[in-house]
Write an enzyme that holds these catalytic residues in place. Structure first.
Site, PDB file in Angstrom:
ATOM      1  N   SER A  35      -9.379   1.487   3.454  1.00 42.64           N
ATOM      2  CA  SER A  35      -8.551   2.304   2.582  1.00 42.64           C
ATOM      3  C   SER A  35      -7.509   1.508   1.809  1.00 42.64           C
ATOM      4  O   SER A  35      -6.813   2.057   0.957  1.00 42.64           O
ATOM      5  CB  SER A  35      -7.844   3.394   3.390  1.00 42.64           C
ATOM      6  OG  SER A  35      -6.960   2.825   4.354  1.00 42.64           O
ATOM      7  N   LEU A  55      -6.975   8.745   3.633  1.00 46.79           N
ATOM      8  CA  LEU A  55      -6.816   7.375   4.141  1.00 46.79           C
ATOM      9  C   LEU A  55      -7.959   6.960   5.051  1.00 46.79           C
ATOM     10  O   LEU A  55      -7.876   5.918   5.708  1.00 46.79           O
ATOM     11  CB  LEU A  55      -5.487   7.220   4.903  1.00 46.79           C
ATOM     12  CG  LEU A  55      -4.214   7.401   4.089  1.00 46.79           C
ATOM     13  CD1 LEU A  55      -2.997   7.473   5.019  1.00 46.79           C
ATOM     14  CD2 LEU A  55      -4.043   6.255   3.109  1.00 46.79           C
ATOM     15  N   LYS A  83       0.841  -1.196   0.000  1.00 47.96           N
ATOM     16  CA  LYS A  83       0.000   0.000   0.000  1.00 47.96           C
ATOM     17  C   LYS A  83       0.880   1.252   0.000  1.00 47.96           C
ATOM     18  O   LYS A  83       1.900   1.304   0.708  1.00 47.96           O
ATOM     19  CB  LYS A  83      -0.900  -0.027   1.237  1.00 47.96           C
ATOM     20  CG  LYS A  83      -1.939   1.075   1.324  1.00 47.96           C
ATOM     21  CD  LYS A  83      -2.770   0.879   2.583  1.00 47.96           C
ATOM     22  CE  LYS A  83      -3.846   1.945   2.733  1.00 47.96           C
ATOM     23  NZ  LYS A  83      -4.617   1.739   3.995  1.00 47.96           N
ATOM     24  N   ILE A 106      -7.463   1.204  10.637  1.00 45.87           N
ATOM     25  CA  ILE A 106      -7.824   1.985  11.820  1.00 45.87           C
ATOM     26  C   ILE A 106      -9.336   2.001  12.027  1.00 45.87           C
ATOM     27  O   ILE A 106      -9.823   2.435  13.052  1.00 45.87           O
ATOM     28  CB  ILE A 106      -7.270   3.421  11.717  1.00 45.87           C
ATOM     29  CG1 ILE A 106      -7.218   4.103  13.087  1.00 45.87           C
ATOM     30  CG2 ILE A 106      -8.070   4.253  10.720  1.00 45.87           C
ATOM     31  CD1 ILE A 106      -6.513   5.440  13.098  1.00 45.87           C
ATOM     32  N   GLY A 107     -10.076   1.500  11.020  1.00 41.88           N
ATOM     33  CA  GLY A 107     -11.538   1.440  11.149  1.00 41.88           C
ATOM     34  C   GLY A 107     -12.157   0.366  10.272  1.00 41.88           C
ATOM     35  O   GLY A 107     -13.376   0.278  10.166  1.00 41.88           O
ATOM     36  N   GLY A 108     -11.303  -0.424   9.632  1.00 45.32           N
ATOM     37  CA  GLY A 108     -11.783  -1.476   8.736  1.00 45.32           C
ATOM     38  C   GLY A 108     -11.004  -1.567   7.448  1.00 45.32           C
ATOM     39  O   GLY A 108     -11.405  -2.253   6.511  1.00 45.32           O
ATOM     40  N   SER A 109      -9.871  -0.877   7.370  1.00 49.65           N
ATOM     41  CA  SER A 109      -9.200  -0.656   6.095  1.00 49.65           C
ATOM     42  C   SER A 109      -8.462  -1.854   5.527  1.00 49.65           C
ATOM     43  O   SER A 109      -8.054  -1.830   4.376  1.00 49.65           O
ATOM     44  CB  SER A 109      -8.241   0.531   6.204  1.00 49.65           C
ATOM     45  OG  SER A 109      -8.978   1.721   6.306  1.00 49.65           O
TER      46      SER A 109
END
Length: 561
Positions: free
Chosen positions: A221, A195, A146, A242-245
């Site tokens: 992301s 992001l 990434k 950090i939230g589902g990326s």
């Protein structure tokens, strides 16, 4: 994805101030296209109208040999290269070709690295022939990266046009470890503006689309990784979460993805805003075509003792001994609690069908106990995490966007300016929300009892249409709790079976949005995935549990590629 140990990036170079954001974006696109042109076998100019599902096209375009190599699981590839059955050069060439094709089909990469990758592969081949042994556990394995994970001398823009001239002074710590283990770094993948999307959309390259249905998002992301791995242009890639990326693109694209517990894998050398914040800690992790690839990735990195260079990491090894309890007869026991619905947004019919199918099969397995998991204040969990994501009120993101006059992407506005929970906090308010985070974690921990893992959705539906990934609750919940979460493919949307639930009365506006989003034909061919969640620092147990489940019930239930 803020990296707590990374260094802040410099301001954009003044020498580029005369360029418009469109000109900067065009330069990036031209660079990407130039790296594709370096391939030793020219890819076709795909100018015809592509089908929604492009996963079968590689078999019509690439050689049978390249297909065979790129569809081999990563743990098997490593074995074949270690024995000399395959050369690192041949494997690297195959993945370069397929990654180049994946870009033409889904818009998933920012640049190929053919020159350095092939030089690296040649070195590894020479090493093997000279020393009669592989250089390390990843000898010759191509790994995709990434883009906001720093590579020496290459762009580190975090999806912001104004950061286009920022470059990484050195490799990120994780890349140094992977290279020492024998990996070949051959491609960099797309990321969204800020992001902080559950899809991948930037003003550099536009949207990265889903290979199974190009009208849908690949996720975010780490959506470039999701699309690339989903198309087998990579067998093992690096994402962040950090939230589902990691989990969103893994689920959307029908591959495996692990969000590890925090402070297990190295995070030095990443580019992002809000560097240094510790309220919601980001993690790095794998996306892979196999569960074995996930395990190989984790073990290789942790075996390298990254805490010796990065002291914030916890110094304990990857535990290979059995983590699941045993029956009196010596067989494995597994208690799976099922979270069908988080009580905020009800999942679409394909998700609930996949859950039912897995649960029904698990109930027939000796030693497996299935229980119900009652969600505990998941709406409040979103309030906490959303309040802690941008403690400066989104100032750094807004400034980075404004610096180039680039337009706001729709999901940047959704999470930053349309989110009523985003506001600048005083130091005391940050402390107060952090206390609420800890109180919530303590309360949730009391619910576990003797449960081994939680089985639950990854999202409220399969991959959403573009610009529509607006509910984070099924992934961000576990970021707030810092639980390891492992995504795996189960089946696909079946338009004949997964009918709309007629007469459903939504609970709230988020639920209404999700309900109205669903029309089966929009989601044709979309992968349907689930996730296993474990207690904090029980990453190995979660992996072992999925290995056991796969062995006993067979997954996925439908072939993907």
């Amino acid at each position: 994805m803020s990296a707590p140990d990374a260094k802040p990036l410099p301001s954009p170079r003044s020498s580029s101030s005369s360029l418009t954001w469109q000109q900067i974006a065009k330069q990036a696109q031209n660079h990407r296209d130039a790296t594709l042109a370096e391939l030793d076998q020219t890819l076709p100019d795909i100018s015809w109208e592509l089908p929604l599902n492009v996963t079968e096209l590689p078999k019509q375009i690439l050689t049978a040999r390249h297909i065979s190599i790129t569809e081999t699981e990563p743990e098997a590839l490593v074995s074949k290269m270690a024995s000399g059955e395959l050369s690192a050069t041949e494997v690297t060439k195959a993945f370069l070709q397929r990654a180049g094709l994946a870009q033409k089909l889904t818009n998933c990469i920012t640049e190929l690295l053919p020159t350095t990758a092939l030089a690296r592969a040649a070195y590894l081949d020479t090493y093997l022939s000279t020393h009669n042994k592989p250089i390390g556990p990843l000898h010759g394995l191509p790994i995709s990266v990434k883009e906001h994970i720093g590579m020496e001398g290459l762009s580190l823009n975090a999806g912001f046009i104004s950061w286009h001239s920022n470059t990484s002074p050195s490799n990120a710590h994780i890349l140094d470890i992977l290279l020492a283990a024998g990996a070949v770094l051959y491609v960099r993948t797309t990321q969204p503006q800020t992001l902080m999307h559950l899809e991948t959309s930037s003003n550099y390259y536009g949207a990265t689309v889903n290979p199974f249905n190009r009208a849908l998002t690949s996720g975010g992301s780490s959506g470039g990784e999701g699309a690339l791995v989903g198309l087998r242009g990579s067998c093992l890639g690096i994402g962040t979460d950090i939230g589902g990326s990691i989990r969103s693109p893994a689920a959307n694209c029908g591959v495996y993805g692990l969000r590890p517990t925090s402070y297990r894998l190295p995070m030095q050398g990443f580019g992002a805003t809000m560097l240094g914040q510790e309220q919601i800690v980001p993690v790095v992790g794998p996306l892979s075509t196999s569960l074995g690839g996930v395990k190989l990735f984790m073990k290789t990195l942790i075996d390298a003792k990254p805490w010796l260079r990065e002291p914030s990491l916890l110094p304990f090894p990857w535990r290979e001994d059995a983590q699941l309890p045993l029956t009196a007869q010596g067989g494995k026991k597994l208690k799976v609690a099922v979270l069908w619905d988080d009580g905020v947004v009800k999942p679409h019919p394909p998700i609930l069908r996949a859950l039912r199918a897995v649960v029904d099969k698990l109930k027939d397995v000796d030693g497996v106990e299935v229980a119900e998991w009652t969600p505990y204040q998941h709406d409040y969990a979103w309030t906490i995490i959303s309040s802690l994501y941008f403690c400066d009120g989104g100032r750094e993101e807004s400034a980075a966007i404004a610096a180039s006059n680039e337009p706001w992407r729709p999901l940047s506005r959704f999470i930053l300016t349309d989110n009523p929970l985003v506001k600048p906090l005083s130091v005391r308010e940050v402390w107060d929300w952090t206390l609420k985070r800890e109180e919530y974690r303590a309360a949730y921990s009391q619910l576990w009892d003797d449960v081994d893992v939680i089985l639950c959705p990854v999202g409220p539906g399969a991959a959403p249409p573009l610009d529509c990934a607006r509910y984070w609750g099924y992934t961000s919940q576990w970021n707030l709790l810092d639980y390891p979460s492992l995504v795996f493919p189960v089946t696909k949307v079946d338009v004949e079976v997964d009918a709309v639930e007629e007469g459903y009365r939504p609970r709230n506006e988020k639920d209404r949005y999700n309900y109205e989003l669903y029309e089966p034909t929009k989601y044709v061919n979309a992968p349907v995935s689930l996730q296993l969640v474990g207690r904090r620092y029980e990453d190995e147990k979660v992996v072992e549990a999925l290995e056991y489940i796969k062995e006993k019930i067979g997954l996925p239930f439908a072939k993907f590629v």
